[in-house]
Design an enzyme around this catalytic site. Structure first.
Site, mmCIF file in Angstrom:
data_model
loop_
_atom_site.group_PDB
_atom_site.id
_atom_site.type_symbol
_atom_site.label_atom_id
_atom_site.label_comp_id
_atom_site.label_asym_id
_atom_site.label_seq_id
_atom_site.Cartn_x
_atom_site.Cartn_y
_atom_site.Cartn_z
ATOM 1 N N ASP A 50 0.987 -1.184 0.025
ATOM 2 C CA ASP A 50 0.244 -0.080 -0.112
ATOM 3 C C ASP A 50 0.833 1.221 0.079
ATOM 4 O O ASP A 50 0.668 2.454 -0.707
ATOM 5 C CB ASP A 50 -0.760 0.011 1.338
ATOM 6 N N THR A 121 -6.902 -4.633 0.846
ATOM 7 C CA THR A 121 -5.813 -5.017 1.464
ATOM 8 C C THR A 121 -6.072 -6.065 2.581
ATOM 9 O O THR A 121 -5.306 -7.043 2.745
ATOM 10 C CB THR A 121 -5.233 -3.780 2.469
HETATM 11 MG MG MG Z 1 -6.302 0.691 -0.147
#
Ligand code: MG
Ligand code: AMP
Ligand code: MG
Length: 304
Positions: A50, A121
């Protein structure tokens, strides 16, 4: 040649290349195996992928479009990034598109780019890599008008891994073949990792033939665009503007519609709050959006 295309077209053409580069970073972090997981909040994770993918996208786009506001999920990112992460090429096919008249004179100061460097995620950390997308949404003033959705792990067991879809309102979509969902059925997609009793009550109110629980706002909107689901329903806070800007624009460019659970479009201007506090309702066909909206009881809608 590139400089002669209107800003919006150049920005989408550059975002496709940036999303592809970020997707490569997402793949690399996974193959190295050390995800560097940080807990940002309850049920809200961040990994090295990320962080790195966001730095790649923001460094690449801000170098080319210094006057554009870019808001990324992972906060202020340092622009001090490895040089190989900065990409300034453009997608040649998109550069050749004719820009709709109303978007031809858009200036950098009118534009906000919403970046979700890795949507899904939770699923990424669990190895459900098909759920992962890289999202770059382009808003002009308060409206989502264009978007790029990259799937780094698309066809990841085959030869040609990854694909990138784009959409621009008034032009259409590219990178995939849109398909309508089956007639006479009600297939709904929703969260798999952020369910609540209210989320479930909203689903029940639709009496669906099937519920597909998958991760990521990007992935769920892809299911609508590929004809696998009719509606995406999430009766909860938790989604943010970077989750919905690109999906909303690509879906609308294809003839669908994404709003909150009151039927209002989210505002994507630069000072807007980030949280999509009134939930998400998206339909593959814009003409069916009202029907779904009316089926959700008002006490559920008013609770948001
Ligand atoms: Mg994200
Ligand atoms: P989901 O459908 O659960 O995969 O959520 C879509 C997007 O919204 C993902 O980026 C999630 O991280 C985010 N999201 C949804 N609900 C929450 C929540 N309760 N807390 C944090 N993020 C959320
Ligand atoms: Mg997300």
């Amino acid at each position: 040649m590139a400089q002669s295309a209107p800003l919006l077209i150049r920005l989408v053409a550059s975002s496709i290349i940036a999303a592809n580069r970020a997707g490569k970073i997402v793949l690399d972090v996974m193959s190295k195996g050390d995800l560097g997981i940080v807990e940002k909040g309850k049920n809200d994770l961040q990994t090295e992928a990320d962080r790195a993918a966001q730095r790649c996208i923001i460094a690449s786009l801000s170098k080319q479009y210094p006057g554009v506001t870019i808001i990324g999920e992972e906060g202020q990112s340092s622009c001090n990034v490895p040089p190989e992460w900065i990409v300034t090429d453009s997608d040649e096919q998109v550069l050749k598109l004719n820009c709709p008249e109303e978007l031809q004179s858009v200036n950098e100061s009118d534009v906000v780019v919403w970046v979700d460097p890795l949507d899904g995620t939770a699923e990424y950390t669990q190895g459900l890599v098909e759920h992962v997308t890289v999202l770059i949404g382009v808003a002009v003033k308060e409206r989502a008008v264009a978007g790029v959705i990259h799937q780094p792990f698309y066809n990841h067991k085959g030869d040609k891994v990854g694909r990138t879809l784009w959409g621009i309102i008034g032009i259409g979509v590219g990178g995939f073949s849109p398909k309508p969902p089956p007639e006479g059925k009600c297939i709904v997609t929703t969260t798999r990792s952020h369910a609540t009793p209210v989320v479930q009550a909203a689903l029940d109110s639709l009496n669906p033939d099937e519920v597909i629980r998958v991760g990521g706002a990007g992935h769920k909107v892809l299911l609508l665009m590929e004809g696998k689901a009719h509606a995406y329903v999430f009766a909860s806070k938790g989604c943010k503007r970077w989750d919905t800007c690109a999906p909303e624009a690509v879906l609308a460019a294809m003839g669908g519609k994404l709003t909150d659970l009151h039927g209002n479009f989210y505002d994507y201007s630069k000072d807007t709050p980030h949280e999509n506090t009134a939930g998400v309702l998206a339909t593959a066909k814009a003409s069916e959006h009202d029907t779904y909206l009316r089926k959700i009881p008002s006490d559920i809608r008013q609770s948001l």
